[in-house]
Scaffold this active site. Structure first.
Site: not given
Ligand code: NAP
Length: 258
Positions: A145, A158
């Site tokens: 990120s 975070y």
């Molecule tokens: P999201 O829609 O909330 O997806 C998060 C995913 O992580 C879900 O599939 C969730 O699945 C899974 N997860 C959470 N805890 C877990 C665990 N203990 N074991 C296995 N899976 C787990 O959010 P997203 O934006 O797509 O996030 C994906 C990645 O991108 C993350 O690493 C986040 O930090 C990063 N990111 C996001 C943004 C943003 O603005 N959205 C920006 C920069 C980086 P379950 O709940 O089904 O387990």
């Protein structure tokens, strides 16, 4: 996508956190690029929907398997069911909890952020390195990120975790030098997914306000970057891709239409 010289045909990819957002979009994009994909996350029903979306004519299909990256036994079971050679591991499972200032940091929320974003990545990578190496052309893509190199008020739990993930990624690349495994960090800015809904404990209005008046990235935009890095020829290591919305200059400088 142009100039792809390392297409996914015949290759196996594992995507963590594939039940929503960036992970789900990445799984679908990899399937389109010809990869067979194994999807992991805790919500199996959601994972199965994404696995179905990965199917289609000429595609090699996808499998959904329960995975909690914070649970060593779950990681062990998940990895034990994989074939001996895996080409691509996308460590995407992660996220943020709350916006507590350091003075009011909640130990449990900090612990969970470290467990998912950092230790979860360590566990998956450690367990899969033999299979990645056995493929002869392995690749670890960690979804970091802009929080991995910037800070903002209320974000320390975070940002500390994503800074940790960045250090882990760069260290891994050093340690794997001379072995057939590439290491990449894809570091997005604001992406509209379930990220903010999770961060604000289900408060959808507060989550929507994060993206109000600006055009955020989509999960597909990030998936595109992952697939591009993964489909370079084996001798090309893309160290890091930072992508943000045009409306965002830093974590705190965001252009919003009033
Ligand atoms: P999201 O829609 O909330 O997806 C998060 C995913 O992580 C879900 O599939 C969730 O699945 C899974 N997860 C959470 N805890 C877990 C665990 N203990 N074991 C296995 N899976 C787990 O959010 P997203 O934006 O797509 O996030 C994906 C990645 O991108 C993350 O690493 C986040 O930090 C990063 N990111 C996001 C943004 C943003 O603005 N959205 C920006 C920069 C980086 P379950 O709940 O089904 O387990």
């Amino acid at each position: 996508m142009q100039n792809r010289s390392n297409e996914g045909e015949g290759r196996l990819a594992v995507v963590t956190g594939a039940s929503s957002g960036i992970g789900a979009a990445t799984a679908v994009a990899l399937a389109r690029a010809g990869y067979r994909v194994v999807l992991g996350a805790r919500r199996l029903d959601r994972l199965e929907e994404v696995a179905r979306a990965c199917g289609g004519e000429g595609r090699r299909g996808a499998e959904a398997r329960a995975l909690d990256v914070t649970d060593p036994a779950s990681v062990e079971d998940f990895v034990a069911a994989l074939p001996p050679a895996v080409h691509l591991l996308v460590n995407n499972a992660g996220g943020a909890l709350g916006v507590d200032p350091v003075a009011e940091a909640d130990d449990e929320r900090w612990r969970t952020m470290f467990e998912t974003n950092v230790l979860g990545t360590v566990r998956m990578t450690r367990a899969l390195l033999p299979a990645l190496e056995a493929s002869g052309d392995g690749h670890v893509v960690n979804v970091g990120s802009t929080a991995g190199f910037e800070t903002y008020r209320g974000g320390a739990g975070y940002t500390a975790a994503k800074h940790g993930l960045r250090a882990l990624t760069d260290t891994l690349r050093l340690e794997l030098l001379g072995r057939p495994v590439r290491v990449t960090e894809v570091a997005p800015g604001l992406v509209e997914t379930e990220f903010s809904v999770v961060r604000f404990a289900g408060d959808r209005e507060r989550a929507a306000a994060v993206y109000r008046g600006m055009t955020p990235l989509t999960a597909e935009d990030v998936a595109d970057a992952v697939v591009w890095a993964a489909t370079r020829p084996p001798h090309v290591n893309v160290d890091r891709i930072v992508l943000r919305p045009r409306d965002q200059a830093t974590s705190t400088e965001i252009h919003r239409q009033s």
